[in-house]
Design an enzyme around this catalytic site. Sequence first.
Site, short mmCIF file in Angstrom:
data_model
loop_
_atom_site.label_atom_id
_atom_site.label_comp_id
_atom_site.label_asym_id
_atom_site.label_seq_id
_atom_site.Cartn_x
_atom_site.Cartn_y
_atom_site.Cartn_z
N THR A 8 25.20 50.91 36.69
CA THR A 8 25.20 51.10 38.14
C THR A 8 25.94 49.95 38.78
OG1 THR A 8 23.80 51.37 40.11
CG2 THR A 8 23.00 49.87 38.44
N LYS A 13 19.11 47.97 42.84
CA LYS A 13 18.38 48.67 41.76
C LYS A 13 18.25 47.76 40.53
CE LYS A 13 20.14 53.48 42.05
NZ LYS A 13 20.77 54.48 41.19
N ASP A 69 20.61 59.59 36.57
CA ASP A 69 21.20 60.60 37.43
C ASP A 69 20.05 61.33 38.13
OD1 ASP A 69 23.41 61.88 38.57
OD2 ASP A 69 23.25 63.58 37.22
N GLY A 149 20.18 60.18 51.77
CA GLY A 149 20.29 61.53 51.22
C GLY A 149 19.41 62.54 51.94
N ASP A 151 16.18 62.57 52.20
CA ASP A 151 14.86 62.04 52.56
C ASP A 151 14.29 62.62 53.86
OD1 ASP A 151 14.53 60.53 50.30
OD2 ASP A 151 15.18 58.65 51.20
N HIS A 176 10.52 59.97 42.36
CA HIS A 176 11.06 60.41 41.08
C HIS A 176 11.70 59.26 40.32
CE1 HIS A 176 13.77 60.58 44.43
NE2 HIS A 176 14.84 60.79 43.69
N ARG A 177 12.50 58.44 41.03
CA ARG A 177 13.20 57.33 40.39
C ARG A 177 12.18 56.31 39.86
NH1 ARG A 177 15.97 56.67 44.25
NH2 ARG A 177 17.67 58.06 43.79
#
Length: 195
Positions: A8, A13, A69, A149, A151, A176-177
């Site tokens: 990335t 992150k 992803d 995104g 959200d 999810h992440r």
Amino acid sequence: MKELVFATNNKYKAEEIQSILGSQYKILTLTDIGCTVDIPETGNSFEENAILKSSYVTEHYQQDCFADDSGLEIEALNNEPGIYSARYSGIKDDRINLELVLQRMEGVTNRKARFKTVISLMKNGKNTLFEGVIEGTIRQVPAGDQGFGYDPVFEPFGYNVTFAQMSMTEKNRISHRAIAMQKLIAFLKGQADPS
Ligand code: ITT
């Protein structure tokens, strides 16, 4: 200390996972290893795309690596936008992509959706996958200005707010992440050389 590349360029992150892993691993980003290529994501699934990214680094840089992803799957739209989440309308514009989702969901009563992340870890020549999913519904009208995104239209089950109405800390606890990252971290900690 063992080195592990996170495929990335998102420094935030990378720092987040470094702080959780502590001194067992040193996390390097694509910038750190001098990789400036936009690694092609031409797969047909989150799994394939995550593997494409992690194996690109392993092949070209001979380093252990993980890549992620993610995307939004809406049941009534045959799981679209899915792997095309970042460019659903054809361009990488969060607002336009979100509007297209709302337009396609007009008059649709089944609002069920989920966010999904898949992480591919390439370590010692072996690939391991970790998945994180959060189920919820698509709102009729966007709400909130946090996050990114989709959200503002995603309301996780058990909450009466959207992801965009949550603080980053709150979203990072349930997303999810976060779920996929926690599985990766547990795996890496379990594998770490105790010496
Ligand atoms: P990188 O691959 O460079 O990390 P990206 O934007 O493609 O950036 P992802 O693969 O994680 O990031 O996500 C793809 C798209 O899915 C993203 O652009 C959003 O439209 C959507 N998405 C993923 N996770 C999301 C989240 O937590 N909240 C809202 N939208 C999300």
